[in-house]
Design a protein around this motif. Structure first.
Motif, PDB file in Angstrom:
ATOM      1  N   ARG A 221     -11.873  15.625  37.503  1.00 10.53           N
ATOM      2  CA  ARG A 221     -10.618  16.188  37.017  1.00 10.53           C
ATOM      3  C   ARG A 221     -10.849  17.617  36.557  1.00 10.53           C
ATOM      4  O   ARG A 221     -11.855  17.947  35.946  1.00 10.53           O
ATOM      5  CB  ARG A 221     -10.075  15.368  35.851  1.00 10.53           C
ATOM      6  CG  ARG A 221      -8.850  16.008  35.191  1.00 10.53           C
ATOM      7  CD  ARG A 221      -8.244  15.133  34.143  1.00 10.53           C
ATOM      8  NE  ARG A 221      -7.558  14.052  34.859  1.00 10.53           N
ATOM      9  CZ  ARG A 221      -7.245  12.884  34.317  1.00 10.53           C
ATOM     10  NH1 ARG A 221      -7.542  12.631  33.067  1.00 10.53           N
ATOM     11  NH2 ARG A 221      -6.637  11.963  35.031  1.00 10.53           N
TER      12      ARG A 221
ATOM     13  N   ASP B  38      -6.846  16.099  40.097  1.00 10.54           N
ATOM     14  CA  ASP B  38      -7.810  15.014  40.223  1.00 10.54           C
ATOM     15  C   ASP B  38      -8.276  14.875  41.668  1.00 10.54           C
ATOM     16  O   ASP B  38      -7.529  15.167  42.597  1.00 10.54           O
ATOM     17  CB  ASP B  38      -7.191  13.679  39.792  1.00 10.54           C
ATOM     18  CG  ASP B  38      -6.850  13.636  38.319  1.00 10.54           C
ATOM     19  OD1 ASP B  38      -7.485  14.360  37.534  1.00 10.54           O
ATOM     20  OD2 ASP B  38      -5.944  12.876  37.943  1.00 10.54           O
ATOM     21  N   GLY B  39      -9.500  14.416  41.834  1.00  9.96           N
ATOM     22  CA  GLY B  39     -10.048  14.136  43.155  1.00  9.96           C
ATOM     23  C   GLY B  39     -11.275  13.259  43.033  1.00  9.96           C
ATOM     24  O   GLY B  39     -11.783  13.039  41.934  1.00  9.96           O
TER      25      GLY B  39
ATOM     26  N   GLN C 147     -12.908  18.055  46.790  1.00 17.49           N
ATOM     27  CA  GLN C 147     -11.489  17.679  46.844  1.00 17.49           C
ATOM     28  C   GLN C 147     -10.698  18.390  45.753  1.00 17.49           C
ATOM     29  O   GLN C 147      -9.599  18.881  45.991  1.00 17.49           O
ATOM     30  CB  GLN C 147     -11.312  16.168  46.700  1.00 17.49           C
ATOM     31  CG  GLN C 147     -11.682  15.390  47.927  1.00 17.49           C
ATOM     32  CD  GLN C 147     -11.452  13.891  47.738  1.00 17.49           C
ATOM     33  OE1 GLN C 147     -11.249  13.405  46.628  1.00 17.49           O
ATOM     34  NE2 GLN C 147     -11.492  13.170  48.833  1.00 17.49           N
ATOM     35  N   VAL C 148     -11.270  18.446  44.550  1.00 17.03           N
ATOM     36  CA  VAL C 148     -10.594  19.120  43.443  1.00 17.03           C
ATOM     37  C   VAL C 148     -10.419  20.600  43.777  1.00 17.03           C
ATOM     38  O   VAL C 148      -9.323  21.159  43.620  1.00 17.03           O
ATOM     39  CB  VAL C 148     -11.358  18.932  42.120  1.00 17.03           C
ATOM     40  CG1 VAL C 148     -10.777  19.810  41.019  1.00 17.03           C
ATOM     41  CG2 VAL C 148     -11.345  17.471  41.689  1.00 17.03           C
TER      42      VAL C 148
ATOM     43  N   GLN D  20      -7.669  21.283  46.221  1.00 19.25           N
ATOM     44  CA  GLN D  20      -6.360  21.195  45.595  1.00 19.25           C
ATOM     45  C   GLN D  20      -6.105  22.392  44.680  1.00 19.25           C
ATOM     46  O   GLN D  20      -4.956  22.815  44.513  1.00 19.25           O
ATOM     47  CB  GLN D  20      -6.239  19.892  44.806  1.00 19.25           C
ATOM     48  CG  GLN D  20      -6.212  18.663  45.700  1.00 19.25           C
ATOM     49  CD  GLN D  20      -6.064  17.398  44.882  1.00 19.25           C
ATOM     50  OE1 GLN D  20      -5.122  17.270  44.112  1.00 19.25           O
ATOM     51  NE2 GLN D  20      -6.998  16.482  45.051  1.00 19.25           N
TER      52      GLN D  20
END
Length: 56
Positions: A4, A17-18, A23-24, A27
């Motif tokens: 996060r 979140d990821g 991934q985070v 985003q």
């Protein structure tokens, strides 16, 4: 373990979140482009954000 990041821009309460840091950060790029278009996501900003990612 999930990851996060709470946006580090003062006054922004976005939480991203990821499952992984990658991934985070992906985003984060979308968030910056949409909500903070005046900011440049350079290597220094990316490093700062990466250091603020927490395990949740």
């Amino acid at each position: 373990m999930a990851k996060r990041l709470e946006c580090i821009i003062p006054g922004c309460d976005a939480t991203i979140d990821g499952l992984t840091e990658e991934q985070v950060l992906a985003q984060v790029e979308t968030h910056i482009a949409r909500d903070h278009p005046d900011l440049e996501l350079d290597a220094q900003a990316t490093d700062s954000m990466r250091s603020n990612i927490q395990d949740i």
